[in-house]
Every structure is written in structure tokens, then in C-alpha cells.
Design an enzyme around this catalytic site. Structure first.
Site, PDB file in Angstrom:
ATOM      1  N   ASP A 453      -9.495  10.763   6.704  1.00 18.65           N
ATOM      2  CA  ASP A 453      -8.338   9.867   7.032  1.00 18.65           C
ATOM      3  C   ASP A 453      -6.559   9.927   7.158  1.00 18.65           C
ATOM      4  O   ASP A 453      -6.743   9.967   7.904  1.00 18.65           O
ATOM      5  CB  ASP A 453      -8.317  10.049   4.988  1.00 18.65           C
ATOM      6  CG  ASP A 453      -7.456   8.920   4.066  1.00 18.65           C
ATOM      7  OD1 ASP A 453      -7.443   7.928   4.215  1.00 18.65           O
ATOM      8  OD2 ASP A 453      -6.467   9.725   3.782  1.00 18.65           O
ATOM      9  N   LYS A 454      -6.512   8.195   6.839  1.00 18.40           N
ATOM     10  CA  LYS A 454      -5.398   7.669   7.611  1.00 18.40           C
ATOM     11  C   LYS A 454      -4.078   8.302   6.733  1.00 18.40           C
ATOM     12  O   LYS A 454      -3.141   9.067   6.833  1.00 18.40           O
ATOM     13  CB  LYS A 454      -5.128   6.331   8.224  1.00 18.40           C
ATOM     14  CG  LYS A 454      -3.816   5.784   8.621  1.00 18.40           C
ATOM     15  CD  LYS A 454      -3.867   4.228   8.555  1.00 18.40           C
ATOM     16  CE  LYS A 454      -3.810   3.835   7.644  1.00 18.40           C
ATOM     17  NZ  LYS A 454      -2.266   3.640   7.267  1.00 18.40           N
ATOM     18  N   GLU A 549       4.600   1.475  -5.071  1.00 18.69           N
ATOM     19  CA  GLU A 549       5.237   1.303  -6.126  1.00 18.69           C
ATOM     20  C   GLU A 549       6.362   1.420  -5.963  1.00 18.69           C
ATOM     21  O   GLU A 549       7.330  -0.022  -6.693  1.00 18.69           O
ATOM     22  CB  GLU A 549       4.051   1.225  -7.472  1.00 18.69           C
ATOM     23  CG  GLU A 549       3.421   0.627  -7.418  1.00 18.69           C
ATOM     24  CD  GLU A 549       2.173   0.563  -8.773  1.00 18.69           C
ATOM     25  OE1 GLU A 549       2.578   1.237  -9.588  1.00 18.69           O
ATOM     26  OE2 GLU A 549       2.275  -0.699  -9.703  1.00 18.69           O
ATOM     27  N   ARG A 644       2.537  -1.804   5.656  1.00 18.08           N
ATOM     28  CA  ARG A 644       1.310  -1.655   4.910  1.00 18.08           C
ATOM     29  C   ARG A 644       1.836  -2.893   4.023  1.00 18.08           C
ATOM     30  O   ARG A 644       2.848  -2.637   3.818  1.00 18.08           O
ATOM     31  CB  ARG A 644       1.396  -0.145   4.106  1.00 18.08           C
ATOM     32  CG  ARG A 644       0.479   0.768   4.590  1.00 18.08           C
ATOM     33  CD  ARG A 644       1.167   1.713   3.688  1.00 18.08           C
ATOM     34  NE  ARG A 644       1.058   1.588   2.413  1.00 18.08           N
ATOM     35  CZ  ARG A 644      -0.491   1.966   1.882  1.00 18.08           C
ATOM     36  NH1 ARG A 644      -1.772   3.094   3.207  1.00 18.08           N
ATOM     37  NH2 ARG A 644      -1.502   2.000   1.263  1.00 18.08           N
ATOM     38  N   GLY A 725      -8.995   2.798   3.947  1.00 12.95           N
ATOM     39  CA  GLY A 725      -9.581   1.744   3.550  1.00 12.95           C
ATOM     40  C   GLY A 725      -8.833   0.562   3.861  1.00 12.95           C
ATOM     41  O   GLY A 725      -8.453  -0.564   3.738  1.00 12.95           O
ATOM     42  N   ARG A 830     -11.131  -1.206   5.880  1.00  7.82           N
ATOM     43  CA  ARG A 830     -11.276  -0.853   4.970  1.00  7.82           C
ATOM     44  C   ARG A 830     -12.838  -0.841   4.347  1.00  7.82           C
ATOM     45  O   ARG A 830     -14.197  -1.255   3.705  1.00  7.82           O
ATOM     46  CB  ARG A 830     -11.606  -2.969   4.987  1.00  7.82           C
ATOM     47  CG  ARG A 830     -11.169  -3.761   5.541  1.00  7.82           C
ATOM     48  CD  ARG A 830     -10.217  -3.714   4.664  1.00  7.82           C
ATOM     49  NE  ARG A 830      -9.510  -5.552   4.842  1.00  7.82           N
ATOM     50  CZ  ARG A 830      -7.933  -5.370   4.120  1.00  7.82           C
ATOM     51  NH1 ARG A 830      -8.064  -5.022   2.640  1.00  7.82           N
ATOM     52  NH2 ARG A 830      -7.379  -6.626   4.363  1.00  7.82           N
ATOM     53  N   ASP A 857      -7.075  14.082   2.285  1.00  5.99           N
ATOM     54  CA  ASP A 857      -6.148  14.180   1.144  1.00  5.99           C
ATOM     55  C   ASP A 857      -6.107  13.523  -0.015  1.00  5.99           C
ATOM     56  O   ASP A 857      -5.377  14.057  -1.648  1.00  5.99           O
ATOM     57  CB  ASP A 857      -4.912  13.905   1.547  1.00  5.99           C
ATOM     58  CG  ASP A 857      -4.238  12.104   1.244  1.00  5.99           C
ATOM     59  OD1 ASP A 857      -4.706  11.685   1.627  1.00  5.99           O
ATOM     60  OD2 ASP A 857      -3.414  12.168   0.647  1.00  5.99           O
ATOM     61  N   ASN A 860     -10.307   9.525  -3.015  1.00  8.55           N
ATOM     62  CA  ASN A 860     -11.329   9.000  -2.705  1.00  8.55           C
ATOM     63  C   ASN A 860     -11.890   9.860  -1.429  1.00  8.55           C
ATOM     64  O   ASN A 860     -12.733   9.230  -0.135  1.00  8.55           O
ATOM     65  CB  ASN A 860     -10.618   7.509  -2.082  1.00  8.55           C
ATOM     66  CG  ASN A 860      -9.651   7.766  -1.354  1.00  8.55           C
ATOM     67  OD1 ASN A 860      -9.010   8.567  -0.920  1.00  8.55           O
ATOM     68  ND2 ASN A 860      -8.846   6.886  -0.449  1.00  8.55           N
ATOM     69  N   ASP A 861     -11.394  10.433  -1.137  1.00  9.52           N
ATOM     70  CA  ASP A 861     -11.767  11.437   0.239  1.00  9.52           C
ATOM     71  C   ASP A 861     -12.857  12.486   0.280  1.00  9.52           C
ATOM     72  O   ASP A 861     -13.604  13.843   0.855  1.00  9.52           O
ATOM     73  CB  ASP A 861     -10.653  12.075   1.259  1.00  9.52           C
ATOM     74  CG  ASP A 861      -9.640  10.748   1.659  1.00  9.52           C
ATOM     75  OD1 ASP A 861      -9.952   9.689   2.233  1.00  9.52           O
ATOM     76  OD2 ASP A 861      -8.616  11.188   1.451  1.00  9.52           O
TER      77      ASP A 861
END
Length: 1151
Positions: A453-454, A549, A644, A725, A830, A857, A860-861
Site C-alpha cells: 500500500d502507499k 481532516e 494529496r 487508491g 485508483r 496498514d 482496506n489492505d
């Protein structure tokens, strides 16, 4: 009469979703009234009776919870008590009564254990040449050790369950707080939870000690997120502050049946007040407090239990992961099959030769061994089959039963080296590496693909607000002159001071201050840690589950707009003029990974406003005005720089538009079935016709030594793929910074943008021609062109579409894989979580079947971590869900380098040598027995004594190789880290390939021939002892066994510097043999080994033969290794030589 209350509930919600709400006025939908609930209640009652009369089965998809176990008022609905499980948690596998049968059943499901059980039973049933003890005792040892290990682990689980089930819980009963044990909780009990206490079951939040009816919760034990999440009490019960008020509540909860999704809950509460119609409120995930979460910064709360025990979401997530098998284990099983065929072949050959030998009557029944009458009458086929089984028993020791126990012990003990590694301990987190399964240790040394993952894995996931672009103007924090915010344009001009520009800027800043889920903390301490202290006074700070956020809200604070608090459903902002602005928060359209945006609907003094922020791909298609091109250009520029980006838009709502939006949202929220889909449809209708305000840029810094780690993995021959993503430009910039892509790398794009210009078929074939052409041009050249591939989620879906495989254009998957094979690195942007797992599965199931590793981490992984051969979780800021579902967990991405290049290298070398050594020593052990049958008329006479047969694998030869497999370091740790290319030497299971396996097998056969015929020719000269006695067959077998034990034990000295283990093991054999043959043991019926060992040692020729045979057996292996090192050394052997010369040079220099 209703079958169950579930029928009533299901009917109610089915009717509701079919259109009851549509028939009501918009006013009654937005502001629930008695008319609404009276209509709903009538429909509920009518359709419940209708379904009961129809007798429809299987209609229970929801449950009814009676708060405080109080019956509903007469005439409201039928009261049917339902049985729910208690709050007992059971994670143990066994009980006192079923441990032995259940454990034995599970152990004998393993083919090897079952095989040895069959052999043991054969020895009991028929007359075999060896005692049943020779097979039964090793099998008993293996079964006992495994049972003790599993029993101890289950006992620990029992202890943990007991402490959990007996922890104290406060329950409200008869207007008093009563303390009870956790396992006694029942669905419907009202529970009081105090600050820093853990929720004992899944609860619906009723009221809080806070005036706004909220509470703060941490879900670290569930998903690892340490940030404070806000949960909301039911509006109609939030005013209840005492036990008396809470106990007076008369209500029922209708909700879905238990399901494991931590972030989803659908239900509603019906509150009965006197004789009025029930008031219904929707319940969602924001009202559900999950078992295992902890109450923070709230004195106490009252809540009602809805799911207990094994029906809680935490318990439902105890699903066991699929069993992963390492490449070594697969090789080991293949070798066992080969040895099983060898065993059967030996038994068949000896059986045939026996009957060929006994074809002559003189040999069939010699004068010294007459048959019984039963043996004469037995059919020849039965006799042949019995002899075949006897030979199987005689030769069965070629299958190493103790190898499984030794391998398990090696993996279990070896895993502690990872947890003890101080270099993999992170001071910031206060944690080191964790091993969740020890079955895959050696697989760390075989990895060919790393999928990472990034965000939070390659980067720190520590966001910092950099700049924002508003209506074409760029704003940077701290760029202030004379109190005015300056634009970062080419010239130092003041910001756009026109009325229109000022209005857009203020709207943008307000949007970021309002469109979020950030919480404001004003307390001096949080979890005992002082924060926010300024000049001795506590000040506010922000906490959120999303670091993005917090960065945006803090960035706005530095630009003059400060978010103060959410109080009584009003959001307060302190603007740059030090004026407090208040906005009523009407609706929050929460962020989800599909929409990739979130929105809020607020009301100012005179108008309704909807603010939306999200990814550029989800905002731009919904924008109808604004400076889109300028903002889009700035977003692309920021993405190239690795920042980002988020886009911000707004929309003014008229009264009618707001009422329409309220209608859609209320209808979706009131649905019990398919609520998620209905909300998604409502969001899609509402979030449209936006005016673009601008975009933000947030920096997520690269983790320390992430670039060095990726570079080392490349040198080790491991291909690294980044699955994220994020948008392509941002991810590509991170890939360049982390050295995944080099400046010389030729980037190949397989994206939606390109497939719009050309068909997918043309793009794929063009890229394939490019890489194949370059490969043919490069030929054997070392300086070949380096390719990198970038693919997005939309294109990947098209590539993996099953319909393409049967189309006339060919198989897109194979073309895509061919392109990937020729690329040194791949970036997939994406990507949805499921697509990450699909990518891993695609590579894993390709024709090369490479070993894959996934590292991430976040939650979603998890899908790709579970899909890969080896899953590694990062203990990051997105929670510990990835770490909990992984095989190994590490604090930072940089620790992956040592995990693979050092620990993985050592683990594979050790386990490969262990497996090959076990097969080798068993061939040496049993092949002389096979040769002996040619000299004893195939009479099934054993060569070795029963004690030697039993203890050879258990005691005499196991300890040295076990210790070797734990401590062997053929090269130093520093060398492995300094030279990552050494990892290539062990790639593709190189030490357990068939040629290596055949070499070890042939070496074992060669040594066995030396043992047997060396001793045979010695005996052929009629050796006598000093007193004139001749050696017998047991002395012959003991001589061979002594040479065997010394040879296979000394074979390990090439690897071990711990000589005391080698010589200690040999000394144990000698002492045992002296005691076994030197004492008359009363429990033996006959003692054929009495004085045999001492008699053998008293002979000088026996000593000479032992030394000579050991030397001859060890010599070929030594010669082979010397020649291989001199003629074609491996990279590892060259590193060993360099290390040796370095030590010599250092000694010479010091002298």
C-alpha cells in the site's frame, strides 16, 4: 397468532420500504409527527396479521429487543419473548471432556500420522519382524508432544475467556445500579459504563453524562484506531441522567440480525409514552457501541444490550483465516510421496524375491524352521500379502515420523528471533515485530513479488496542510503581510479583494471548517497525556479518525478561520475578524470509499448550504460552474509533486430543494432492508449541481528508509508493486521519491485516459510489442531498458473481465501478465480493496506460481494481505486491523528489509537443510536393512535392535540438526544487509529442488552401501574377539548402527560451531548402548543385546573399521563441496570467502 416477533418486525419494514413513506407529506417526513407514526403503526399491525395468517416461513430477518425486559403496552404489538445467547465468550477449542477424542481425531487427519497408526496396527495384528514398540513409541511421542502444545495453548484461551466472562458489569435494575458478572448479561439489560471501561457487549447508546448526548470512544482493540470517535445517543433518551429516569424508559428496539461488519448497523427504536402512539427513531452505526471498544473522556453512559456473547460483532469477526502452506511444506510432502513409493517398491521387491528364493522345497521349509499346520494350509496369496505387510513394517522407518515434530519445534522456537530483534523495535510506538503464525517463516526467504500500500505504508500518514487554491488563487499558511493573506502568484499581489473573490474565498474557508467529522477537545489531558497547554491554560485541539481532516481544519486555523465546537447541533466558527459564526448542522452525508466524497447540509441565518469535499474524480463531474480549468491544472501540478489533493464545492438549497433532500434522506434512513444502497442512491441524487470553490494540497511524507528498503528489494530480485487508491499523479510522485521508479525508467501507461483514445485491445498489444521489442534488442546485454507500468482500477476491471477471455481479441489477462513480467515495478492506482486482492490472486495463480507478499496498514489492505502467500501488517495510524489479520506485523516499512533479507534468508536455509538432512539420515538408516535381506534369505530378520529402531530419530540424531536449524548463520547479518543480491541464491526454492533432493538421497544410499559392505567384508575375514568368540548378527548390526550414528551426526559439524552438542549426542548414544547391553533388565523376556556393545568395542578391528568407514563416508561430500566452491561458487560462497580474507587482513594489520 404471530409465529415470532421477527415476523412483525420484518413486515413492518417491508411495508415501509414498499412505499408507505411516499404517501406521506414532506413535512411529516422531515419533522416526524403523531400522524406519521400512527400510519406506520397501523400498517405494521395490518401486515403482521396478514403474514401470520398466510403462514409465510423464514421471514425472520430482524430481532425485537425489549428494553429493561418490559412488555409493550396493551394493543401495541404482540409480546413474544425471544431466546438469545448469554454474554459468554468462548474462544477455546476444547473442553475437559472432548479434548482427547477431538485432538486425536484432528491429529490423525494428517496423512503421516494416520500412516504410522496403520503401521502400528499392522504390527499388532500380524506377526512382524519388529516389535510394535518401534512404531508405537515414536508415534506416541509425536502425538503427545503435539497434544501437550495444543492443550497448553487452549488452556491459555480458557483462562482468557474466564477472566473476560467474569469481569464486573454495572446493570440498572429496579432503579438501582447492580454489579454483576459479564457472562450474566442478557439482551435487553440496561448497562451503565464508566470512563475508561470497556463495553461488555454490543450496546445501543441511550444517554450520556455529557449535555449534548455524545460520548467519545476508542476502538483500538477492534480496528486498532486510537483516535477518538464520537457516538450519539438516541435524541428522545439523551435527557435521561439518572438510574430512575433510565429505568422508567418504555421502548423496544427493532434491528437486523447479528452480522460481522463493524461499520454497519440498521435498526430503529420505538418509544412508548403514556397512551400516545410510539415515537420511532432510526438507529445507525453511530448509535451502536461495540464490545471491546473503550469509553473515553465521558464520565458515564447508559446503554441497552442488543447483541451478546458470540453474537457480538467482535465475536463474529473471530473467523479463522484460510490455512497457508509454505513452498517448503509442499516440497516436503512431495518428497514423502516419493519415499512412500520407494518403501512400497522395496516391500514388493523383497516379497517377490522371497518367494523366488523359497521356490526350492529345501529353502521353503528348512530343517531348523518347520511350519505349523495353519501356515501350511494358508493360501499363497494371503501369505504373500502378509509378507508384503511385514516388509512394509520392516522398512517403514524410511518415512521420518519425527520430522514433523522437529519442523514444528524449529518453526515455533525460531519465530522468537523476530520478536526478540531489537533492530525491529520502534521507540515511537513502543512495539516490536510480531509473529501471528510461525508456519510461514521459511516463506519469507522465497518472496518474488511484494505488493504494498502507499498511504501509511510507504508514507507516514502524518498529514500537513501545504496550500490551497481558491478560485484560481493559491493560499499558503504563514504567507501573511500586514495582517493580509497573500496569494502565491508570480507577483506579490494582494489577494483578490473584489466582492466576488472575497465571497468565494470565505465560502471555501467555511466549507473546510464545516465539512468534516473532527472533534474538538478542550480538556487538559487525554488518556493521561497533557495536550493543548498554552501558557499554563488548556487550549483546544482537534482529534479525528482521519488525519487528512485534522490537517485541513488546522490549516484553516492558520489561515484565519478556526473551528470551535459542535454544541447543541450548531457548529461554531471563529472568523478572521474574531467573530463567531453559528451554523445549524442538519445532515451529514458520510464519506465512503465508493463515492470518495462527503457532504454536510447546514443552515445559516437565512439560507441552506450544502458543502462537499472529495477526490477530484468524484467532484468535477458534479460541478456546473466555477473556475474548473484553473483548479484542475493546480490539482494536477500538486499531484505531480506528490501532494494529496481534495476538491471543495458548494450548493445553495432553496426551501423546496432542502425539503426534497430531507425526503430522500429520511426515506433511506428509515429503511431496515438495503439501507446502504438506498442511502447511496439518495446521496447520488442530492450531491449534484455544485459550484467549484477550490482545492487543497496536503503532504504525506515518505517513511524513513522506505526508498532504501525498496532499492534493496530490487537488488534482491524482488519485484515491488504499489497498490493504492490515490490518483495517478500523486502515486507516481511517491514512486519516484521511494525509488520504485528511477529517472531512467520508461513508464508504460495503461489507464482510462489512454483507453479512451485507443481501444483496450490496441493499447495492450502496443505495450506488449514495446516490451518484447526491447527485450529482443537487449538480448544478453546487461544495460537493458528498465520498464515501469502504471494501471488504474477502471482499466484493470476491463482487463480482468471474464468475457474478454472468450472474445475474438484473445486473452487480455495473459497479455497483461506478459507486460508485467517485463516490468521491474508496477503502480496500480485508483484501486478498490477487492481489486488489490484480485491483483495478488492474478499474479499468484500465473503459470510461474511466484511467492507473493502483501504489506499494508489499513483495513482496506486486509483482503490482499489474506490473499497473498505471506501477509505483513504495518502498525500504522489507520488502525491495527491489517496487523491483526496478517501473518507478521512490523512497526515500519523499513523493517521489511531485515525481515526478508536476513530472517527470511536464515529461516529458509535452516529449514531446507533440516528437511534434506532428515531424509538423508533415514535413507542411511534403512537401506542397510534392505541390503541385509539379500543375505538372510529374505526372512524379514531385522538388522538393528528394537531399542535402536525406536530411539534413532527421537534421541540419537535429532538434537544436533534441531539446534543447527535454530542458530545457523552461514553468513553474517551485516553481509546479508549489505549484499541484498545474496537473496537470489535461495530464490525459487533452490535448496529443495529435485536435483538437490536426488543428491541427498544418492548420498544416503552411497553411505548406506559403505556402512553395510564395509562391515560385511570385515566380518568376511572371520573376526574374533580376544577370547576367541566370533561376532554374531547383532554385533554386525550394532557395528553398522554405530558407524551410522557417528557419520550422520558428524555430517552436521560443517554447520555447527557448538561442538558440545555434537559430542554430547554421540556420548549419549555410547552411554545408552553400554547401559542397554551391560545390565540385565528385568522387564525384558529375552535380552539379545546383552554384552554385545562391550564385546564389539573390545575388538581392535572393530575400532579400525568404525574410524575407516566414517572417514570414507564423509569424504565424498567434502570433496564435492571443495570442488564446487573452487569451480563455480555461488554468491553466498564468494561472500563467505571475502569475509574470511577480510578477517585475515584485519589480523595482519593489527599485528
Amino acid at each position: 397468532m404471530c409465529r415470532s416477533s421477527g415476523d412483525v418486525n420484518s413486515a413492518f419494514f417491508t411495508v415501509h420500504t414498499l412505499g408507505t413513506v411516499e404517501a406521506l407529506s414532506l413535512h411529516s417526513l422531515c419533522f416526524p409527527s403523531r400522524c406519521l407514526f400512527h400510519s406506520l403503526w397501523c400498517h405494521n399491525l395490518f401486515f403482521s396479521l396478514l403474514r401470520s395468517c398466510a403462514g409465510e416461513e423464514n421471514w425472520v430477518d430482524s430481532r425485537t429487543v425489549y428494553i429493561g425486559h418490559k412488555e409493550p403496552p396493551p394493543g401495541a404489538e404482540a409480546y413474544i419473548p425471544q431466546r438469545y445467547p448469554d454474554n459468554r465468550i468462548v474462544s477455546s477449542k476444547y473442553t475437559f471432556w472432548n479434548f482427547i477424542p477431538k485432538n486425536l481425531f484432528e491429529q490423525f487427519r494428517r496423512i503421516a500420522n494416520f500412516y504410522f497408526l496403520v503401521i502400528f496396527l499392522v504390527q499388532l495384528i500380524i506377526d512382524t519382524p519388529t516389535s510394535p514398540v518401534t512404531s508405537g513409541l515414536p508415534l506416541f511421542f509425536v502425538i503427545t508432544v503435539t497434544a501437550i502444545k495444543q492443550g497448553y495453548e487452549d488452556w491459555l484461551r480458557h483462562k482468557a475467556d474466564c477472566s473476560l466472562n467474569e469481569c464486573p458489569v454495572d446493570v440498572v435494575q429496579q432503579e438501582k445500579v447492580v454489579r454483576t458478572q459479564s457472562h450474566k448479561l442478557r439482551v435487553g439489560d440496561i448497562v451503565m459504563v464508566r470512563e475508561d471501561e470497556t463495553f461488555p457487549c454490543d450496546l445501543i447508546f441511550l444517554s450520556s453524562s455529557r449535555d449534548d448526548g455524545t460520548c467519545y470512544v476508542t476502538t483500538t482493540s477492534l480496528d486498532g484506531e486510537s483516535s477518538h470517535k464520537t457516538y450519539y445517543a438516541v435524541p428522545d433518551t439523551m435527557a435521561f441522567k439518572t438510574e430512575q429516569e433510565v429505568d422508567s424508559l418504555h421502548a423496544t428496539i427493532e434491528c437486523e440480525q447479528p452480522q460481522p461488519d463493524l461499520y454497519k448497523f440498521v435498526g430503529r427504536i420505538n418509544i412508548y409514552k403514556d397512551k400516545e402512539e410510539p415515537v420511532s427513531r432510526t438507529l445507525g452505526a453511530e448509535n451502536l457501541l461495540l464490545r471491546g471498544a473503550t469509553l473515553k473522556n465521558t464520565q458515564h453512559i447508559y446503554a441497552v444490550a442488543v447483541y451478546t456473547g458470540m453474537e457480538t460483532k467482535m465475536a463474529l469477526n473471530y473467523q479463522s483465516k484460510s490455512q497457508k502452506r509454505s513452498a517448503v511444506e509442499k516440497s516436503m510432502n512431495a518428497f514423502l510421496i516419493v519415499y512412500l513409493f520407494i518403501l512400497i517398491s522395496k516391500a514388493v521387491i523383497n516379497t517377490v524375491l522371497k518367494y523366488a528364493w523359497q521356490w526350492s522345497p529345501d529353502r521353503d521349509e528348512p530343517w531348523y524352521n518347520h511350519r505349523t499346520e495353519n501356515e501350511r494350509q494358508r493360501h499363497v496369496v494371503i501369505r504373500a500379502f502378509t509378507d508384503f505387510l511385514a516388509f512394509m513394517v520392516l522398512f517403514n522407518y524410511i518415512i521420518p515420523v519425527s520430522m514433523y515434530v522437529t519442523v514444528e519445534m524449529q518453526k515455533f522456537l525460531g519465530s522468537y528471533f523476530i520478536t526478540w530483534d531489537e533492530e525491529m523495535f520502534d521507540e515511537e510506538l513502543g512495539q516490536g515485530a510480531q509473529v501471528n503464525t510461525s508456519d510461514l517463516n521459511e516463506e519469507l526467504g522465497q518472496v518474488e513479488y511484494v505488493f504494498t500500500d502507499k498511504t501509511g505504508t510507504l508514507t507516514e500518514n502524518n498529514m500537513e496542510f501545504i496550500e490551497c487554491c481558491v478560485d484560481g488563487n493559491v493560499y499558503i499558511p504563514h504567507a501573511i503581510c500586514n495582517g493580509q493573506i497573500l496569494s502565491a502568484a508570480s507577483s506579490i499581489d494582494m489577494i483578490d479583494s473584489s466582492p466576488g473573490g472575497k465571497r468565494i474565498r470565505d465560502l471555501f474557508f467555511r466549507a473546510l471548517c464545516l465539512c468534516h467529522t473532527v472533534q474538538v477537545k478542550e480538556e487538559e489531558t487525554v488518556d493521561g497525556i497533557k495536550r493543548g497547554i498554552h501558557q499554563g491554560r488548556p487550549t483546544s485541539f482537534y482529534i479525528s479518525s482521519s488525519p487528512d481532516e485534522v490537517a485541513l481544519v488546522e490549516g484553516m486555523k492558520r489561515l484565519g478561520y478556526t473551528y470551535l465546537r459542535l454544541k447543541d447541533n450548531y457548529m461554531e466558527i471563529l472568523n478572521k475578524d474574531d467573530e463567531i459564526e453559528r451554523f445549524e448542522l442538519l445532515h451529514v452525508l458520510n464519506f465512503d470509499s465508493v463515492r470518495r466524497r462527503m457532504s454536510v447540509i447546514v443552515k445559516s441565518i437565512s439560507e441552506y448550504l450544502m458543502f462537499c469535499k472529495g477526490a477530484d474524480s468524484s467532484i468535477f463531474p458534479r460541478v456546473v460552474s466555477g473556475k474548473v480549468e484553473q483548479v484542475k491544472a493546480h490539482v494536477e501540478q500538486n499531484a505531480v509533486e506528490g501532494l494529496r489533493t481534495l476538491c471543495v464545492a458548494y450548493r445553495r438549497l432553496s426551501e423546496s430543494e432542502y425539503q426534497e433532500a430531507c425526503h430522500y434522506l429520511t426515506e433511506a434512513k428509515l429503511a431496515l432492508q438495503d439501507r446502504e444502497q438506498r442511502l447511496a442512491q439518495a446521496y447520488d441524487v442530492i450531491e449534484r449541481d455544485f459550484v467549484l470553490l477550490g482545492a487543497t494540497a496536503v503532504e504525506d511524507r515518505l517513511q524513513e528508509k522506505a526508498a532504501d528498503t525498496i532499492e534493496s528489494l530490487h537488488k534482491a530480485g524482488i519485484k515491488v508493486w504499489v497498490l493504492t487508491g490515490d490518483k495517478m499523479e500523486t502515486a507516481a510522485a511517491t514512486c519516484y521519491a521511494s525509488k520504485l521508479f528511477r529517472r531512467s525508467t520508461q513508464i508504460l501507461e495503461l489507464t482510462k485516459k489512454r483507453t479512451k483514445e485507443q481501444s483496450l485491445h490496441d493499447v495492450l498489444f502496443e505495450l506488449n510489442r514495446t516490451v518484447l521489442r526491447q527485450r529482443s534488442i537487449s538480448g544478453l546485454s546487461v544495460d537493458c531498458l528498465d520498464f515501469g507500468l502504471i494501471i488504474d482500477g477502471a482499466t484493470l476491471s476491463a482487463v480482468l473481465k471474464p468475457s474478454q477471455e472468450v472474445s475474438g481479441h484473445g486473452n487480455y489477462r495473459e497479455i497483461f501478465l506478459e507486460i508485467c513480467r517485463n516490468c521491474s515495478a508496477v503502480l496500480c492506482c485508483r484501486m478498490a480493496p477487492l481489486q488489490k486482492a484480485q491483483i495478488v490472486k492474478l499474479i499468484k495463480s500465473s503459470k510461474e506460481h511466484p511467492i507473493t507478499l502483501a504489506v499494508g496498514d489499513g483495513a482496506n489492505d486486509v483482503s490482499m494481505i489474506l490473499e497473498a502467500h505471506v501477509g505483513i501488517g504495518i502498525m500504522g495510524k489507520e488502525g491495527r486491523q491489517a496487523a491483526r489479520n496478517s501473518d507478521y506485523a512490523i512497526p515500519k516499512f523499513k523493517h521489511l528489509k531485515k525481515m526478508l533479507l536476513v530472517h527470511g534468508h536464515y529461516y529458509y536455509i535452516r529449514i531446507a537443510e533440516l528437511v534434506q538432512y532428515f531424509f538423508y539420515k533415514n535413507v542411511c538408516f534403512i537401506f542397510p536393512q534392505f541390503l541385509y535381506q539379500f543375505f538372510c534369505g529374505f526372512s524379514q530378520q531385522p538388522l538393528y535392535d528394537t531399542a535402536y529402531l525406536t530411539l534413532y530419530n527421537i534421541s540419537f540424531t535429532s538434537l544436533p540438526i534441531l539446534l543447527y536449524s535454530l542458530v545457523e548463520q552461514h553468513v553474517t547479518i551485516d553481509t546479508l544487509k549489505r549484499e541484498p543480491s545474496l537473496y537470489r541464491d535461495i530464490a525459487k526454492n533452490s535448496l529443495l529442488r529435485w536435483p538437490v533432493f536426488l543428491y541427498w538421497t544418492c548420498l544416503g544410499v552411497f553411505d548406506a552401501v559403505i556402512f553395510f559392505f564395509g562391515a560385511y567384508f570385515l566380518f568376511d575375514n572371520t573376526t574374533f574377539t580376544s577370547n576367541g568368540q566370533m561376532f554374531g548378527n547383532w554385533t554386525f548390526g550394532t557395528l553398522i548402527f554405530t558407524v551410522l550414528v557417528f557419520t550422520v551426526t558428524l555430517k552436521a559439524t560443517k554447520c555447527l560451531g557448538l561442538g558440545f552438542v555434537i559430542w554430547g549426542s554421540l556420548l549419549f548414544y555410547v552411554i545408552f548402548s553400554l547401559l542397554w547391553g551391560g545390565i540385565v533388565w528385568p522387564f525384558l523376556n529375552y535380552q539379545r543385546m546383552y554384552y554385545v556393545f562391550m564385546q564389539m568395542l573390545s575388538s581392535g578391528p572393530a575400532w579400525l573399521s568404525i574410524i575407516l568407514l566414517i572417514t570414507v563416508s564423509l569424504l565424498p561430500d567434502v570433496i564435492k563441496k571443495v570442488l564446487c566452491r573452487a569451480i563455480c561458487p555461488t554468491a553466498t560462497e564468494r561472500a563467505q570467502v571475502r569475509k574470511r580474507f577480510l578477517k585475515i587482513d584485519l589480523k595482519f594489520y593489527l599485528c
